[in-house]
Design a protein around this motif. Structure first.
Motif, short mmCIF file in Angstrom:
data_model
loop_
_atom_site.label_atom_id
_atom_site.label_comp_id
_atom_site.label_asym_id
_atom_site.label_seq_id
_atom_site.Cartn_x
_atom_site.Cartn_y
_atom_site.Cartn_z
N GLY A 70 45.19 31.03 28.81
CA GLY A 70 44.71 32.23 29.49
C GLY A 70 45.87 32.99 30.10
O GLY A 70 46.81 32.38 30.63
N ASP A 71 45.81 34.30 30.00
CA ASP A 71 46.85 35.15 30.59
C ASP A 71 46.77 35.06 32.11
O ASP A 71 45.69 35.18 32.69
CB ASP A 71 46.64 36.60 30.14
N LYS A 72 47.93 34.85 32.75
CA LYS A 72 47.94 34.76 34.21
C LYS A 72 47.57 36.09 34.86
O LYS A 72 47.29 36.13 36.06
CB LYS A 72 49.31 34.29 34.70
N ALA A 73 47.55 37.18 34.07
CA ALA A 73 47.09 38.46 34.61
C ALA A 73 45.61 38.40 35.00
O ALA A 73 45.15 39.20 35.81
CB ALA A 73 47.31 39.57 33.58
N LEU A 74 44.86 37.43 34.43
CA LEU A 74 43.46 37.26 34.82
C LEU A 74 43.33 36.88 36.28
O LEU A 74 42.26 37.05 36.88
CB LEU A 74 42.80 36.18 33.94
N LEU A 75 44.40 36.35 36.87
CA LEU A 75 44.38 35.97 38.28
C LEU A 75 44.68 37.15 39.20
O LEU A 75 44.44 37.07 40.40
CB LEU A 75 45.43 34.87 38.54
N ALA A 76 45.25 38.22 38.63
CA ALA A 76 45.76 39.31 39.47
C ALA A 76 44.64 40.03 40.22
O ALA A 76 44.79 40.35 41.40
CB ALA A 76 46.55 40.30 38.61
N GLU A 77 43.51 40.31 39.54
CA GLU A 77 42.45 41.10 40.18
C GLU A 77 41.82 40.38 41.38
O GLU A 77 41.76 40.96 42.47
CB GLU A 77 41.37 41.46 39.15
N PRO A 78 41.36 39.11 41.24
CA PRO A 78 40.81 38.45 42.43
C PRO A 78 41.85 38.26 43.53
O PRO A 78 41.53 38.36 44.72
CB PRO A 78 40.30 37.11 41.91
N LEU A 79 43.11 38.01 43.14
CA LEU A 79 44.15 37.84 44.15
C LEU A 79 44.42 39.14 44.89
O LEU A 79 44.61 39.14 46.11
CB LEU A 79 45.43 37.33 43.49
N GLN A 80 44.37 40.26 44.17
CA GLN A 80 44.60 41.55 44.81
C GLN A 80 43.46 41.89 45.77
O GLN A 80 43.70 42.37 46.89
CB GLN A 80 44.72 42.65 43.75
N ARG A 81 42.21 41.62 45.35
CA ARG A 81 41.06 41.88 46.23
C ARG A 81 41.15 41.03 47.49
O ARG A 81 40.91 41.52 48.60
CB ARG A 81 39.74 41.61 45.50
N PHE A 82 41.48 39.75 47.32
CA PHE A 82 41.59 38.87 48.48
C PHE A 82 42.70 39.33 49.41
O PHE A 82 42.54 39.31 50.64
CB PHE A 82 41.86 37.43 48.01
N THR A 83 43.83 39.75 48.84
CA THR A 83 44.96 40.21 49.67
C THR A 83 44.57 41.43 50.48
O THR A 83 44.91 41.54 51.67
CB THR A 83 46.17 40.52 48.78
N GLN A 84 43.84 42.36 49.88
CA GLN A 84 43.41 43.56 50.60
C GLN A 84 42.48 43.20 51.76
O GLN A 84 42.65 43.70 52.88
CB GLN A 84 42.72 44.52 49.64
N MET A 85 41.50 42.33 51.49
CA MET A 85 40.58 41.92 52.56
C MET A 85 41.31 41.14 53.65
O MET A 85 41.03 41.30 54.84
CB MET A 85 39.45 41.08 51.98
N LEU A 86 42.27 40.31 53.23
CA LEU A 86 43.03 39.54 54.20
C LEU A 86 43.86 40.45 55.10
O LEU A 86 43.92 40.25 56.32
CB LEU A 86 43.93 38.54 53.47
N LEU A 87 44.50 41.47 54.49
CA LEU A 87 45.31 42.39 55.28
C LEU A 87 44.44 43.16 56.28
O LEU A 87 44.84 43.37 57.43
CB LEU A 87 46.04 43.36 54.36
N MET A 88 43.24 43.57 55.86
CA MET A 88 42.34 44.28 56.76
C MET A 88 41.92 43.37 57.92
O MET A 88 41.94 43.78 59.09
CB MET A 88 41.11 44.77 56.00
N ALA A 89 41.54 42.13 57.59
CA ALA A 89 41.08 41.21 58.63
C ALA A 89 42.20 40.86 59.61
O ALA A 89 42.01 40.90 60.83
CB ALA A 89 40.53 39.93 57.99
N LEU A 90 43.39 40.57 59.09
CA LEU A 90 44.50 40.23 59.97
C LEU A 90 44.99 41.44 60.75
O LEU A 90 45.45 41.31 61.89
CB LEU A 90 45.65 39.63 59.15
N GLY A 91 44.89 42.63 60.16
CA GLY A 91 45.25 43.85 60.88
C GLY A 91 44.34 44.08 62.07
O GLY A 91 44.80 44.43 63.16
N MET A 92 43.03 43.89 61.85
CA MET A 92 42.08 44.04 62.95
C MET A 92 42.32 42.98 64.02
O MET A 92 42.24 43.26 65.22
CB MET A 92 40.65 43.95 62.43
#
Length: 202
Positions: free
Chosen positions: A146-168
């Protein structure tokens, strides 16, 4: 100093959570690849003289889509090795180039291999040897990747939510520190005012 230490702690926690989630989604992808490897193992037959037949398998539809990022391949090992004697339609005209076969496979029955496809994309692959019962059947190696790019989308979504939560969280803690400082300084302001009154004779 309090604010600086707080921001550093939040940054370290964010980095740790992201690393844990990345490891989690990688393990999930590996589990999916092993499941596809099991399906492939159950679908392989030896067709004399010298052919491999792969029957129907309950597989991911991406295996039929060219260059989808999910692939399988069967290599012939032994005296007359040949790579890609059978492969998924998703590989199109490519052949996965695997390293030399290890002397022994782990107890789990498969090996995890890092690979590169023809475009230079990083792949996560699981491989397993298979000896079919026919007398003239050679040792085969089954690979699902499997292409490791398949991991990029869920990791990017999680990173965005994590940044929002930690920012708040950081904003809320900063406001709490500011209020705490104001409350702590209030008696000192009153003392300063009264000292000024003493100096003025009031």
């Amino acid at each position: 100093g309090t604010l600086a230490w707080m921001l550093l702690a939040i940054a370290l926690v964010g980095w740790g959570l992201r690393a844990l989630f990345q490891e989690h989604v990688t393990q999930q992808l590996q589990a999916q690849l092993v499941m596809q490897l099991d399906h492939l193992s159950a679908s392989v037959d030896w067709v004399a003289p010298g052919g491999v037949s792969v029957g129907s398998m309950a597989a991911d539809p991406r295996l039929a889509q060219p260059l989808s990022g999910l692939y399988w391949q069967i290599d012939r090992l032994g005296a007359a090795p040949q790579a890609g004697v059978a492969r998924s339609r998703s590989l199109w005209d490519q052949v996965l180039r695997l390293p030399v076969v290890p002397a022994s496979y782990p107890a789990s029955g498969y090996s995890v291999l890092p690979l590169l496809d023809a475009q230079g994309h990083e792949l996560l692959a699981v491989a397993r040897p298979l000896q079919l019962p026919e007398d003239d059947a050679p040792l085969l190696r089954l690979v699902v990747a499997g292409d490791k790019a398949l991991l990029a989308e869920p990791l990017q979504r999680f990173t965005q939510m994590l940044l929002m939560a930690l920012g708040m969280l950081a904003l809320g803690l900063a406001l709490a520190v500011a209020v705490q400082l104001q409350l702590a300084m209030r008696p000192l302001k009153l003392l300063r005012a009264r000292l000024a009154g003493v100096r003025s004779g009031a």
